[in-house]
Motif scaffolding. Structure first.
Motif, PDB file in Angstrom:
ATOM      1  N   LEU A  48      -0.694  -7.660  -2.334  1.00  0.00           N
ATOM      2  CA  LEU A  48      -0.690  -6.604  -1.762  1.00  0.00           C
ATOM      3  C   LEU A  48       1.369  -7.089  -0.133  1.00  0.00           C
ATOM      4  CD1 LEU A  48      -3.760  -6.390   0.555  1.00  0.00           C
ATOM      5  CD2 LEU A  48      -2.976  -4.915  -1.454  1.00  0.00           C
ATOM      6  N   LEU A  50       3.143  -6.757   2.338  1.00  0.00           N
ATOM      7  CA  LEU A  50       3.019  -5.566   3.334  1.00  0.00           C
ATOM      8  C   LEU A  50       4.390  -5.485   4.686  1.00  0.00           C
ATOM      9  CD1 LEU A  50      -0.500  -7.084   3.671  1.00  0.00           C
ATOM     10  CD2 LEU A  50       0.032  -4.653   3.000  1.00  0.00           C
ATOM     11  N   LEU A  59      -1.097   0.030   0.320  1.00  0.00           N
ATOM     12  CA  LEU A  59      -2.363   0.361   0.592  1.00  0.00           C
ATOM     13  C   LEU A  59      -2.383   1.629   0.501  1.00  0.00           C
ATOM     14  CD1 LEU A  59      -1.283  -1.436   4.509  1.00  0.00           C
ATOM     15  CD2 LEU A  59      -2.933  -2.181   2.460  1.00  0.00           C
ATOM     16  N   SER A  64      -8.845  -2.160  -3.962  1.00  0.00           N
ATOM     17  CA  SER A  64      -8.964  -3.298  -3.555  1.00  0.00           C
ATOM     18  C   SER A  64      -9.217  -4.435  -5.277  1.00  0.00           C
ATOM     19  CB  SER A  64     -10.160  -3.871  -2.378  1.00  0.00           C
ATOM     20  OG  SER A  64     -10.037  -5.244  -2.700  1.00  0.00           O
ATOM     21  N   LEU A  71      -8.624   0.769  -0.488  1.00  0.00           N
ATOM     22  CA  LEU A  71      -8.107  -0.849  -0.186  1.00  0.00           C
ATOM     23  C   LEU A  71      -7.357   0.417   2.055  1.00  0.00           C
ATOM     24  CD1 LEU A  71      -5.138  -2.720  -1.193  1.00  0.00           C
ATOM     25  CD2 LEU A  71      -6.925  -3.374  -0.788  1.00  0.00           C
ATOM     26  N   SER A  80     -13.101   2.242   4.090  1.00  0.00           N
ATOM     27  CA  SER A  80     -11.417   1.236   3.905  1.00  0.00           C
ATOM     28  C   SER A  80     -11.448  -0.585   4.335  1.00  0.00           C
ATOM     29  CB  SER A  80     -10.352   1.824   4.621  1.00  0.00           C
ATOM     30  OG  SER A  80      -9.603   3.032   4.674  1.00  0.00           O
ATOM     31  N   LEU A  82      -9.814  -2.650   3.805  1.00  0.00           N
ATOM     32  CA  LEU A  82      -8.447  -3.053   4.184  1.00  0.00           C
ATOM     33  C   LEU A  82      -9.366  -3.361   5.910  1.00  0.00           C
ATOM     34  CD1 LEU A  82      -6.268  -4.171   5.600  1.00  0.00           C
ATOM     35  CD2 LEU A  82      -5.425  -2.038   6.343  1.00  0.00           C
TER      36      LEU A  82
END
Length: 126
Positions: A48, A50, A59, A64, A71, A80, A82
């Protein structure tokens, strides 16, 4: 008449519609300060990037690598990945690895709630 009064009282007690969460002004800055330190190029764990210019693409609707979950699953913060990683519930739901942010204090409840709200609102790139 009594029903009308109760309906009006309920309407007046309801808070005005909250301004939608903005990815650019609410979510991306948080990702930059709390997550991009470790997830900068996309070559790190989780693959990732970010930082603000790459975070959304890293994202949004991406699976994932550690679980069967997306994600960020628009309108579904509970599924999700995340959110699971930030709340530390990922292991119970078939995920792997450490709670995020790694080797740092967890995000405060208000920040996680804001992220959940952004996802619930559709996780738009606004």
């Amino acid at each position: 008449m009594k029903g009308l009064i109760l309906a009006l009282a309920a309407l007046l007690a309801t808070p005005a519609a909250a301004k939608p969460v903005s990815f650019a002004t609410d979510i991306a800055p948080m990702l930059k300060t709390r997550c991009a330190v470790c997830h900068l190029t996309g070559q790190e764990a989780g693959n990732l990037a970010l930082h603000p210019k790459a975070a959304y693409a890293s994202l949004f609707k991406r699976k994932s690598g550690e679980s069967p979950w997306l994600l960020v699953d628009p309108k579904k913060p509970d599924t999700s990945y995340l959110v699971m990683k930030l709340e530390g519930t990922h292991l119970k739901k078939g995920g792997k690895g450490a709670r995020m942010p790694f080797a740092a204090p967890p995000l405060d409840a208000a920040t996680v709630a804001l992220l959940r709200r952004w996802i619930s609102e559709g996780a738009t790139n606004n």
